[in-house]
Design a protein around this motif. Sequence first.
Motif, PDB file in Angstrom:
ATOM      1  N   TYR A   1     102.876  37.382  49.538  1.00 47.96           N
ATOM      2  CA  TYR A   1     102.597  37.328  48.106  1.00 47.96           C
ATOM      3  C   TYR A   1     103.797  37.820  47.296  1.00 47.96           C
ATOM      4  CZ  TYR A   1     100.555  38.068  43.555  1.00 47.96           C
ATOM      5  OH  TYR A   1     100.329  38.043  42.207  1.00 47.96           O
ATOM      6  N   GLU A   2     104.419  38.875  47.740  1.00 42.59           N
ATOM      7  CA  GLU A   2     105.595  39.401  47.040  1.00 42.59           C
ATOM      8  C   GLU A   2     106.757  38.414  47.065  1.00 42.59           C
ATOM      9  OE1 GLU A   2     106.339  43.244  48.725  1.00 42.59           O
ATOM     10  OE2 GLU A   2     104.501  44.072  47.878  1.00 42.59           O
ATOM     11  N   ALA A   3     106.784  37.529  48.066  1.00 39.80           N
ATOM     12  CA  ALA A   3     107.847  36.525  48.166  1.00 39.80           C
ATOM     13  C   ALA A   3     107.603  35.328  47.248  1.00 39.80           C
ATOM     14  CB  ALA A   3     107.998  36.051  49.607  1.00 39.80           C
ATOM     15  N   CYS A   4     106.386  35.198  46.724  1.00 38.09           N
ATOM     16  CA  CYS A   4     106.076  34.080  45.826  1.00 38.09           C
ATOM     17  C   CYS A   4     106.880  34.227  44.533  1.00 38.09           C
ATOM     18  CB  CYS A   4     104.584  34.048  45.494  1.00 38.09           C
ATOM     19  SG  CYS A   4     103.509  33.686  46.885  1.00 38.09           S
ATOM     20  N   THR A   5     107.649  33.215  44.216  1.00 36.08           N
ATOM     21  CA  THR A   5     108.484  33.269  43.019  1.00 36.08           C
ATOM     22  C   THR A   5     107.985  32.350  41.902  1.00 36.08           C
ATOM     23  OG1 THR A   5     109.934  31.566  43.932  1.00 36.08           O
ATOM     24  CG2 THR A   5     110.554  33.864  44.353  1.00 36.08           C
ATOM     25  N   VAL A   6     107.029  31.502  42.224  1.00 38.20           N
ATOM     26  CA  VAL A   6     106.550  30.525  41.250  1.00 38.20           C
ATOM     27  C   VAL A   6     105.395  31.118  40.439  1.00 38.20           C
ATOM     28  CG1 VAL A   6     105.537  28.230  40.967  1.00 38.20           C
ATOM     29  CG2 VAL A   6     107.261  28.622  42.725  1.00 38.20           C
ATOM     30  N   GLU A   7     105.500  30.980  39.122  1.00 39.45           N
ATOM     31  CA  GLU A   7     104.418  31.428  38.250  1.00 39.45           C
ATOM     32  C   GLU A   7     103.131  30.715  38.624  1.00 39.45           C
ATOM     33  OE1 GLU A   7     103.240  31.380  33.552  1.00 39.45           O
ATOM     34  OE2 GLU A   7     105.349  31.261  34.087  1.00 39.45           O
ATOM     35  N   GLY A   8     102.034  31.446  38.609  1.00 38.16           N
ATOM     36  CA  GLY A   8     100.741  30.874  38.961  1.00 38.16           C
ATOM     37  C   GLY A   8     100.319  31.201  40.378  1.00 38.16           C
ATOM     38  N   SER A   9     101.248  31.733  41.186  1.00 35.99           N
ATOM     39  CA  SER A   9     100.883  32.153  42.538  1.00 35.99           C
ATOM     40  C   SER A   9      99.902  33.312  42.434  1.00 35.99           C
ATOM     41  CB  SER A   9     102.120  32.572  43.329  1.00 35.99           C
ATOM     42  OG  SER A   9     102.948  31.449  43.569  1.00 35.99           O
ATOM     43  N   ASP A  10      99.034  33.434  43.426  1.00 40.03           N
ATOM     44  CA  ASP A  10      98.012  34.477  43.349  1.00 40.03           C
ATOM     45  C   ASP A  10      97.612  34.901  44.757  1.00 40.03           C
ATOM     46  OD1 ASP A  10      96.258  36.240  42.164  1.00 40.03           O
ATOM     47  OD2 ASP A  10      95.010  34.703  41.241  1.00 40.03           O
ATOM     48  N   ARG A  11      96.841  35.980  44.812  1.00 44.74           N
ATOM     49  CA  ARG A  11      96.368  36.505  46.085  1.00 44.74           C
ATOM     50  C   ARG A  11      94.875  36.761  45.968  1.00 44.74           C
ATOM     51  NH1 ARG A  11      97.586  42.205  48.744  1.00 44.74           N
ATOM     52  NH2 ARG A  11      96.931  41.738  50.852  1.00 44.74           N
ATOM     53  N   LEU A  12      94.122  36.297  46.952  1.00 44.56           N
ATOM     54  CA  LEU A  12      92.684  36.507  47.008  1.00 44.56           C
ATOM     55  C   LEU A  12      92.385  37.387  48.214  1.00 44.56           C
ATOM     56  CD1 LEU A  12      89.687  35.971  46.415  1.00 44.56           C
ATOM     57  CD2 LEU A  12      89.938  33.781  47.621  1.00 44.56           C
TER      58      LEU A  12
ATOM     59  N   TYR B   1      85.029  33.189  47.029  1.00 43.10           N
ATOM     60  CA  TYR B   1      86.028  32.312  47.630  1.00 43.10           C
ATOM     61  C   TYR B   1      86.167  31.019  46.826  1.00 43.10           C
ATOM     62  CZ  TYR B   1      88.586  30.314  51.636  1.00 43.10           C
ATOM     63  OH  TYR B   1      89.536  29.771  52.461  1.00 43.10           O
ATOM     64  N   GLY B   2      85.045  30.360  46.612  1.00 46.15           N
ATOM     65  CA  GLY B   2      85.058  29.088  45.886  1.00 46.15           C
ATOM     66  C   GLY B   2      85.520  29.231  44.448  1.00 46.15           C
ATOM     67  N   ASP B   3      85.017  30.250  43.757  1.00 42.99           N
ATOM     68  CA  ASP B   3      85.421  30.464  42.358  1.00 42.99           C
ATOM     69  C   ASP B   3      86.920  30.687  42.239  1.00 42.99           C
ATOM     70  OD1 ASP B   3      82.807  30.186  41.530  1.00 42.99           O
ATOM     71  OD2 ASP B   3      82.496  32.334  41.127  1.00 42.99           O
ATOM     72  N   ASN B   4      87.474  31.507  43.125  1.00 46.36           N
ATOM     73  CA  ASN B   4      88.908  31.801  43.043  1.00 46.36           C
ATOM     74  C   ASN B   4      89.768  30.591  43.353  1.00 46.36           C
ATOM     75  OD1 ASN B   4      89.821  34.845  42.621  1.00 46.36           O
ATOM     76  ND2 ASN B   4      87.772  34.795  43.474  1.00 46.36           N
ATOM     77  N   ILE B   5      89.347  29.775  44.303  1.00 52.53           N
ATOM     78  CA  ILE B   5      90.101  28.547  44.587  1.00 52.53           C
ATOM     79  C   ILE B   5      90.016  27.596  43.392  1.00 52.53           C
ATOM     80  CG2 ILE B   5      90.144  26.471  46.018  1.00 52.53           C
ATOM     81  CD1 ILE B   5      89.597  28.293  48.414  1.00 52.53           C
ATOM     82  N   ASN B   6      88.833  27.472  42.808  1.00 47.90           N
ATOM     83  CA  ASN B   6      88.692  26.616  41.617  1.00 47.90           C
ATOM     84  C   ASN B   6      89.572  27.104  40.483  1.00 47.90           C
ATOM     85  OD1 ASN B   6      86.899  24.747  42.670  1.00 47.90           O
ATOM     86  ND2 ASN B   6      85.108  25.943  42.092  1.00 47.90           N
ATOM     87  N   TYR B   7      89.562  28.410  40.205  1.00 47.95           N
ATOM     88  CA  TYR B   7      90.404  28.960  39.128  1.00 47.95           C
ATOM     89  C   TYR B   7      91.877  28.696  39.410  1.00 47.95           C
ATOM     90  CZ  TYR B   7      86.233  31.583  37.687  1.00 47.95           C
ATOM     91  OH  TYR B   7      84.979  31.938  37.297  1.00 47.95           O
ATOM     92  N   PHE B   8      92.281  28.909  40.672  1.00 45.08           N
ATOM     93  CA  PHE B   8      93.677  28.679  41.038  1.00 45.08           C
ATOM     94  C   PHE B   8      94.064  27.222  40.800  1.00 45.08           C
ATOM     95  CE2 PHE B   8      96.810  27.361  44.223  1.00 45.08           C
ATOM     96  CZ  PHE B   8      97.861  28.228  43.906  1.00 45.08           C
ATOM     97  N   LEU B   9      93.227  26.302  41.243  1.00 46.68           N
ATOM     98  CA  LEU B   9      93.531  24.884  41.063  1.00 46.68           C
ATOM     99  C   LEU B   9      93.540  24.491  39.592  1.00 46.68           C
ATOM    100  CD1 LEU B   9      91.496  23.364  44.027  1.00 46.68           C
ATOM    101  CD2 LEU B   9      93.985  23.615  43.857  1.00 46.68           C
ATOM    102  N   LEU B  10      92.553  24.941  38.849  1.00 45.73           N
ATOM    103  CA  LEU B  10      92.499  24.605  37.416  1.00 45.73           C
ATOM    104  C   LEU B  10      93.689  25.162  36.661  1.00 45.73           C
ATOM    105  CD1 LEU B  10      88.699  25.102  36.722  1.00 45.73           C
ATOM    106  CD2 LEU B  10      89.955  22.933  36.761  1.00 45.73           C
ATOM    107  N   ASP B  11      94.131  26.349  37.035  1.00 49.20           N
ATOM    108  CA  ASP B  11      95.275  26.970  36.369  1.00 49.20           C
ATOM    109  C   ASP B  11      96.595  26.287  36.704  1.00 49.20           C
ATOM    110  OD1 ASP B  11      93.715  28.822  35.101  1.00 49.20           O
ATOM    111  OD2 ASP B  11      94.165  30.463  36.499  1.00 49.20           O
ATOM    112  N   ASN B  12      96.646  25.626  37.863  1.00 52.37           N
ATOM    113  CA  ASN B  12      97.938  25.120  38.332  1.00 52.37           C
ATOM    114  C   ASN B  12      98.068  23.604  38.417  1.00 52.37           C
ATOM    115  OD1 ASN B  12      99.542  27.595  39.047  1.00 52.37           O
ATOM    116  ND2 ASN B  12      97.624  28.035  40.088  1.00 52.37           N
ATOM    117  N   LEU B  13      96.986  22.877  38.214  1.00 52.01           N
ATOM    118  CA  LEU B  13      97.084  21.414  38.249  1.00 52.01           C
ATOM    119  C   LEU B  13      97.493  20.882  36.875  1.00 52.01           C
ATOM    120  CD1 LEU B  13      93.922  20.406  40.299  1.00 52.01           C
ATOM    121  CD2 LEU B  13      96.299  20.294  41.030  1.00 52.01           C
ATOM    122  N   ASP B  14      98.366  19.937  36.881  1.00 48.50           N
ATOM    123  CA  ASP B  14      98.732  19.269  35.623  1.00 48.50           C
ATOM    124  C   ASP B  14      97.595  18.371  35.206  1.00 48.50           C
ATOM    125  OD1 ASP B  14     102.160  18.775  36.656  1.00 48.50           O
ATOM    126  OD2 ASP B  14     101.260  20.433  35.551  1.00 48.50           O
ATOM    127  N   ASN B  15      97.258  18.412  33.931  1.00 50.86           N
ATOM    128  CA  ASN B  15      96.177  17.554  33.425  1.00 50.86           C
ATOM    129  C   ASN B  15      96.703  16.197  33.053  1.00 50.86           C
ATOM    130  OD1 ASN B  15      94.193  19.492  33.756  1.00 50.86           O
ATOM    131  ND2 ASN B  15      94.740  20.478  31.828  1.00 50.86           N
TER     132      ASN B  15
END
Length: 76
Positions: A33-44, A62-76
Motif C-alpha cells: 500500500y505504501e508503494a502505491c503512487t497513483v491517487e485513488g489507491s486504497d487498502r481494505l 467487502y462488497g461495499d468497499n470494492i464498489n466504492y473503489f470502482l466507482l471512485d476510479n472508473l471513468d464515466n
Amino acid sequence: DVVEEVRNSKLPILIIQSGDDEIVPEEQSEELYEACTVEGSDRLYISSASHCAGLSTKPKKYGDNINYFLLDNLDN
C-alpha cells in the motif's frame, strides 16, 4: 518484485488484507500500500478473516468497499 510493480503502476490499486491471514503478513500488504503512487489507491482490512476469506467473513464490507473503489476510479 511485486513492490516495484505496484510502485510503477499507472492505475489505482486496492490492497485487501485479512486480519488472520496465515499466508500474507500484514506488514507485506502495508508495504504494498505504501508503494502505491497513483491517487485513488486504497487498502481494505478485513479483521478476523483468514487468507482469501474476507468475502465470506464480511460480505457487505467487502462488497461495499470494492464498489466504492470502482466507482471512485472508473471513468464515466
